[in-house]
Motif scaffolding. Sequence first.
Motif, short mmCIF file in Angstrom:
data_model
loop_
_atom_site.label_atom_id
_atom_site.label_comp_id
_atom_site.label_asym_id
_atom_site.label_seq_id
_atom_site.Cartn_x
_atom_site.Cartn_y
_atom_site.Cartn_z
N ALA A 1 -35.71 20.62 -20.45
CA ALA A 1 -34.73 21.66 -20.74
C ALA A 1 -35.42 22.92 -21.27
O ALA A 1 -36.41 22.84 -22.00
N GLN A 2 -34.87 24.09 -20.89
CA GLN A 2 -35.40 25.37 -21.32
C GLN A 2 -34.26 26.20 -21.91
O GLN A 2 -33.09 26.05 -21.54
N GLN A 3 -34.63 27.10 -22.82
CA GLN A 3 -33.65 28.00 -23.42
C GLN A 3 -33.41 29.18 -22.47
O GLN A 3 -34.35 29.87 -22.09
N GLY B 1 -27.07 31.95 -25.80
CA GLY B 1 -28.05 31.16 -25.05
C GLY B 1 -27.70 29.68 -25.04
O GLY B 1 -26.94 29.18 -25.88
N ALA B 2 -28.31 28.94 -24.12
CA ALA B 2 -28.04 27.51 -24.00
C ALA B 2 -29.26 26.83 -23.43
O ALA B 2 -30.12 27.45 -22.79
N LYS B 3 -29.37 25.52 -23.69
CA LYS B 3 -30.43 24.70 -23.11
C LYS B 3 -29.99 24.27 -21.72
O LYS B 3 -28.88 23.76 -21.54
N ALA B 4 -30.87 24.43 -20.74
CA ALA B 4 -30.51 24.09 -19.37
C ALA B 4 -31.75 23.66 -18.61
O ALA B 4 -32.89 23.92 -19.02
N HIS B 5 -31.53 23.00 -17.48
CA HIS B 5 -32.60 22.55 -16.59
C HIS B 5 -32.56 23.38 -15.31
O HIS B 5 -31.48 23.67 -14.77
N LEU C 1 -22.96 17.12 -14.19
CA LEU C 1 -23.58 18.37 -14.59
C LEU C 1 -22.57 19.51 -14.53
O LEU C 1 -21.56 19.44 -13.82
N LYS C 2 -22.89 20.58 -15.27
CA LYS C 2 -22.15 21.83 -15.18
C LYS C 2 -23.09 22.90 -14.67
O LYS C 2 -24.16 23.12 -15.23
N LEU C 3 -22.70 23.58 -13.59
CA LEU C 3 -23.52 24.62 -12.99
C LEU C 3 -23.37 25.91 -13.79
O LEU C 3 -22.26 26.42 -13.97
N LEU C 4 -24.50 26.44 -14.29
CA LEU C 4 -24.48 27.67 -15.07
C LEU C 4 -24.77 28.89 -14.23
O LEU C 4 -24.10 29.90 -14.35
N PRO D 1 -30.26 15.28 -20.70
CA PRO D 1 -30.99 15.27 -21.97
C PRO D 1 -32.17 16.24 -21.94
O PRO D 1 -32.45 16.87 -20.92
N GLU D 2 -32.90 16.35 -23.06
CA GLU D 2 -34.03 17.28 -23.16
C GLU D 2 -35.03 17.05 -22.03
O GLU D 2 -35.52 18.00 -21.43
N GLN D 3 -35.33 15.80 -21.75
CA GLN D 3 -36.25 15.44 -20.67
C GLN D 3 -35.54 14.46 -19.74
O GLN D 3 -34.91 13.52 -20.21
N ALA D 4 -35.69 14.68 -18.48
CA ALA D 4 -35.00 13.83 -17.50
C ALA D 4 -35.84 13.73 -16.24
O ALA D 4 -36.53 14.68 -15.85
N ASN D 5 -35.79 12.54 -15.63
CA ASN D 5 -36.45 12.31 -14.34
C ASN D 5 -35.38 12.38 -13.25
O ASN D 5 -34.58 11.46 -13.09
N VAL D 6 -35.35 13.49 -12.54
CA VAL D 6 -34.29 13.77 -11.57
C VAL D 6 -34.80 13.44 -10.17
O VAL D 6 -35.87 13.93 -9.74
#
Length: 411
Positions: free
Chosen positions: A66-68, A332-336, A367-370, A383-388
């Motif tokens: 995840a990135q800010q 701001g928000a955390k997103a992938h 998921l929610k598309l930003l 989550p913060e780290q995920a294997n997609v």
Amino acid sequence: MKIIPLITAVLVTAFLYALVFERDALLAFAQGTDSENVQTEDAKDSSEAGEEVEKAIRVVAIKSEAQQIDSAVVLRGQTEAARMVEVRAETSGQVISEPLRKGSFVNQGQLLCQLDPGTRDASLAEAQARLAEAKARVPETQARLDEAMARLDEAKINDNAASKLSQGGFASETRVASTQAAVRAAEASVAAAKSGLQTTGAGIQSAEAAIAAVEKDIERLQITAPFEGLLETDTSELGSLLQPGGLCATILQLDPIKVVGFVPETEVDRVEIGALASARLSGGREIQGRVTFLSRAADTTTRTFRVEINVANADLAIRDGQTAEIIIAADGAKAHLLPQSALTLNDDGDLGVRTVDENSKSKFVNLKLLRDTAEGVWVEGLPEQANVISIGQEYVIDGVPVDATYKEPDQ
């Protein structure tokens, strides 16, 4: 002679049968091995391969972190003049001024259309004369009132004296009645004098009202600009007749200019008054401003809320009605950041991705598309780290073992 071809056909048929249907046994016989052992080994290999396929499905996955990001609200809208007014006549008259051409810049209070006064000056003079006449009557009516008041005082004194003399037997009843009649007559004179004074005052007010009406009508002969701006139309042509409500000119105020968009109800809570906003016009120009208005009522058709952004436009280069892509800053928000190809739908039609959990099994995450960008899509819900899983997500369901091969997100 007929038996030999028959025997030949039988032998050829048997050979083809053995070659096609008993190929393994035939090869084993030719190599000097046991056909049953060959079949056993083949069955064993086949069984192990089946177990291997059933145990894990090979997929390609991304280790995402995840990135800010600045989760801005993105809209489409258009520019709109801060003010646009159709300047119309309030009285009738013929235009006697030269017209101003559209595109001209006008200042506040500048003359746009001058109307012929006609007989209004004469009407004003007549009203002023009536006012002077009414004011001249004031001393005369005031004198009459004073005279009537004096007669009333005299009549009251005479009546009082006659009444006292009558009580002592020194005056007749006729005299008392006469003095009382004189009092009543004096009171009537006072009332008449007061009425005359009020009539004179009413005449003065009427004359003043007539003067004010004529003067206001004369003021309306000059139609001026209510604010500084640009003429969108020519002013009325010289010699044309304007009636009340007739159009003199249309004025636009383009500095500052508004950029107007419509926020969907799912995003309206993220927009705040005073938030920094930018817009890109259809020609490529980028402009900045701040949110000055957010509607409290939704459009009944689109269920969206009007938002306005004020932008400085000192050079008047931005025109009314230009298409704009609007970006309004939000928290701001955390997103992938994921490739769009990684997105999929579950059986309920929810948007999301399939991930590899700690047990190397597939798991669907909503998921929610930003935001959609050229590099991929920004999403939240992981989550913060995920294997997609980026390749093969369509061939697995929740709980299915997977054998993941990982790659970098930008590969």
